[in-house]
Design a protein around this motif. Structure first.
Motif, short mmCIF file in Angstrom:
data_model
loop_
_atom_site.label_atom_id
_atom_site.label_comp_id
_atom_site.label_asym_id
_atom_site.label_seq_id
_atom_site.Cartn_x
_atom_site.Cartn_y
_atom_site.Cartn_z
N LYS A 134 -17.63 -1.52 5.89
CA LYS A 134 -17.82 -0.72 7.12
C LYS A 134 -19.16 -1.00 7.77
O LYS A 134 -19.43 -0.52 8.87
CB LYS A 134 -17.74 0.78 6.78
CG LYS A 134 -16.52 1.19 5.98
CD LYS A 134 -15.40 1.60 6.88
CE LYS A 134 -14.13 1.91 6.12
NZ LYS A 134 -12.97 1.99 6.97
N LYS B 163 -4.57 6.46 8.35
CA LYS B 163 -5.50 6.76 7.25
C LYS B 163 -6.44 7.84 7.76
O LYS B 163 -7.32 7.57 8.60
CB LYS B 163 -6.25 5.47 6.86
CG LYS B 163 -7.25 5.63 5.73
CD LYS B 163 -7.82 4.28 5.31
CE LYS B 163 -9.12 4.38 4.53
NZ LYS B 163 -8.97 4.98 3.19
N ILE C 256 -0.44 -1.42 10.04
CA ILE C 256 0.64 -0.70 9.35
C ILE C 256 1.63 -0.23 10.41
O ILE C 256 2.72 -0.78 10.54
CB ILE C 256 0.09 0.50 8.54
CG1 ILE C 256 -0.87 0.02 7.44
CG2 ILE C 256 1.27 1.28 7.93
CD1 ILE C 256 -1.47 1.14 6.59
N ARG D 45 0.88 -1.19 0.00
CA ARG D 45 0.00 0.00 0.00
C ARG D 45 0.89 1.22 0.00
O ARG D 45 1.36 1.67 1.04
CB ARG D 45 -0.91 0.00 1.22
CG ARG D 45 -1.89 1.19 1.29
CD ARG D 45 -2.78 1.06 2.51
NE ARG D 45 -3.74 2.14 2.65
CZ ARG D 45 -3.49 3.29 3.27
NH1 ARG D 45 -2.29 3.56 3.79
NH2 ARG D 45 -4.46 4.21 3.39
N GLY E 33 -7.10 -0.88 11.57
CA GLY E 33 -7.22 0.49 12.06
C GLY E 33 -6.80 0.66 13.51
O GLY E 33 -7.49 0.21 14.41
N GLY E 34 -5.64 1.28 13.70
CA GLY E 34 -5.18 1.64 15.05
C GLY E 34 -4.85 0.46 15.95
O GLY E 34 -4.77 0.61 17.17
N ILE E 35 -4.65 -0.71 15.36
CA ILE E 35 -4.40 -1.91 16.19
C ILE E 35 -2.94 -1.91 16.66
O ILE E 35 -2.01 -1.70 15.87
CB ILE E 35 -4.73 -3.20 15.40
CG1 ILE E 35 -6.21 -3.20 15.01
CG2 ILE E 35 -4.39 -4.45 16.22
CD1 ILE E 35 -6.60 -4.28 14.00
C1 LIG Z 1 -5.42 1.21 5.56
C2 LIG Z 1 -6.42 1.41 6.59
N1 LIG Z 1 -7.73 1.12 6.38
C3 LIG Z 1 -8.49 1.40 7.41
C4 LIG Z 1 -9.95 1.25 7.45
O1 LIG Z 1 -10.56 1.55 8.46
O2 LIG Z 1 -10.47 0.79 6.44
S1 LIG Z 1 -7.61 1.96 8.73
C5 LIG Z 1 -6.19 1.87 7.88
C6 LIG Z 1 -4.87 2.25 8.44
C7 LIG Z 1 -4.25 1.17 9.27
O3 LIG Z 1 -3.04 1.60 9.73
P1 LIG Z 1 -2.61 1.47 11.27
O4 LIG Z 1 -2.46 0.04 11.55
O5 LIG Z 1 -1.29 2.19 11.35
O6 LIG Z 1 -3.67 2.13 12.08
#
Ligand SMILES: Cc1nc(C(=O)O)sc1CCOP(=O)(O)O
Ligand SMILES: Cc1ncc(COP(=O)(O)OP(=O)(O)O)c(N)n1
Ligand SMILES: [Mg+2]
Length: 418
Positions: free
Chosen positions: A113, A140, A187, A42, A166-168
């Protein structure tokens, strides 16, 4: 089954903005080496040409670790680089078009979602779904936070595997247990860390405990997976009767625990049937092989159990007293052959199931720890041997062993009775 739950246990998504001066490909290799089970390229700021080049290189690294590799958004880059597939969101290219470009065998993951979007993604044919943002994220900017309740409702609404995103982080992922997700997609929890390999290893270890650790399983075939005992019972009688033998009253009881060599010897020495081991076994096997190929069915619930364990990444083998070709033919026809790493027979192990050594040998060959191995069996002597070998035993009820079921239950750790 292009994507299993086990594939999604730790889904790493690249983001080179965190890497400073570090070599992108070396970091990706460290992440895969340390337990990522799925990889997505990505790179939002790259050009199409750059993505194709990167995808071509990453494809080779991912293949080395047998990890599925998809490209985010850019279907044509995935196609040109020969990646395993793509991940598309609700505002990317639509599913039908992406499938047309990539063909039926490539992975298409989709973002959902809401329950409606998840149901629609499954209906379209998506191989997995990414659902988030399950925690607040700044990676994101436009990702909206989602409640645990919405996540659980989504996982309940579909049967394809779901990965949370997301935020994990290592510290907050515990609360995703029992939401029905197959794993976590991250990420920054990997790529923003100084030691990306160590971060991946720690996340993987925790994900394994939270989302269903893989198990080591040895399955007996006849009477356990397959409802084949009546065929065998009929076969010994059928064969001996065909040869004109007079069957003693204890015929069934005697032949029940015999392997093919013992049975031929019994026919020759005690029933006076003319022939030798080799010819007898040839004739008998030809008769029974046809049944394995054509009509022996699986016992209730066993296909679902095997598919569930396979999805969870459990390692499974068959240990049977039957001929390997019979096992292969039946399991292939029933659509579960690829779930098993190996088929062992008592003939290639050189020890039969009355001897606990047989289970120890299988464990050794599969690299299983006996105490952590579950043996699925339906007959008493095999249950006893597996227990003596130190394995856990799940006894499976079979009508042929009904008279011994109470004893079997006393020995076994768990039972399955339909
Ligand atoms: C690529 C992406 N998609 C998301 C969604 O909610 O669909 S959140 C996200 C970012 C994930 O990155 P991190 O692990 O650093 O939070
Ligand atoms: C595994 C996974 N899940 C969700 C997403 C988000 O996809 P999308 O909504 O298309 O957003 P972008 O990533 O394209 O910004 C994902 N990439 N991976
Ligand atoms: Mg997208």
């Amino acid at each position: 089954m292009k994507v299993t739950k086990a594939d999604l246990r730790l889904y790493a998504i690249t983001d080179r903005q965190w890497l400073g001066g570090k070599d992108f490909y070396m970091v990706v290799e460290q992440v895969l080496k340390n337990g990522a089970t799925f990889l997505q390229l990505r790179e939002k700021n790259a050009t199409h040409e750059q993505r194709v080049e990167e995808a071509k290189k990453i494809k080779q690294i991912a293949a080395k670790y047998h990890v599925p590799f998809v490209v985010n958004d850019d279907i044509w880059a995935a196609k040109e680089a020969g990646a395993d597939g793509v991940h598309i969101g609700q505002s990317d290219m639509d599913y039908e078009q992406a499938r047309k470009i990539l063909g039926p065998d490539k992975i298409i993951g989709m973002t959902a979602k809401t329950v409606e979007q998840a149901v629609q993604a499954e209906k379209l044919g998506a191989d997995y779904i990414g659902v988030g943002a399950v925690f607040h994220t700044t990676t994101k900017q436009d990702a909206k936070d989602m409640s645990r309740e919405t996540l659980a409702a989504i996982t309940k609404s579909v049967s394809i595997p779901i990965v949370a995103i997301g935020g994990i982080t290592y510290d907050n992922m515990d609360s995703l247990k029992d939401t029905g997700v197959a794993g976590v997609s991250v990420i920054s929890a990997i790529f923003a860390k100084e030691d990306e390999g160590a971060a991946a290893a720690a996340l993987r270890k925790k994900a394994d405990t939270l989302f269903g650790a893989a198990r080591s399983l040895i399955f007996d075939m006849d009477g356990t997976l397959l409802d084949s005992m009546p065929y065998w019972r009929r076969l010994a009688r059928e064969y001996a009767t065909k040869k004109g033998a007079v069957l003693p009253p204890d015929f069934d009881e005697k032949t029940y625990t015999m392997d093919l060599n013992e049975c031929s010897d019994y026919f020759i020495k005690e029933l006076g049937i003319a022939g030798n081991r080799e010819n007898m076994q040839k004739e008998v096997l030809e008769m029974i092989r046809e049944h394995y190929k054509k009509d022996i069915r699986m016992k209730p619930g066993m296909k679902e159990l095997i598919e569930r364990e396979y999805q969870n990444g459990s390692r499974m083998c068959i240990f049977t007293t039957s001929e390997k070709a019979c096992a292969k033919a039946a399991l292939e026809r029933l659509g579960v052959l690829s779930c098993f790493e190996k088929i062992y027979t008592v003939y290639d192990i050189g020890v039969n199931k009355r001897n606990p050594e047989s289970y120890l040998k299988i464990c050794e060959q599969m690299n299983f720890v006996p105490e952590d191995t579950i043996v699925y069996e339906d007959v008493l002597h095999a249950v006893e041997s597996a227990k003596k070998a130190g394995c856990r035993v799940t006894a499976v009820y079979d009508a042929d062993s009904a008279h011994l079921w109470e004893k079997i239950k006393q020995q076994a750790d768990e039972t399955i009775c339909f």
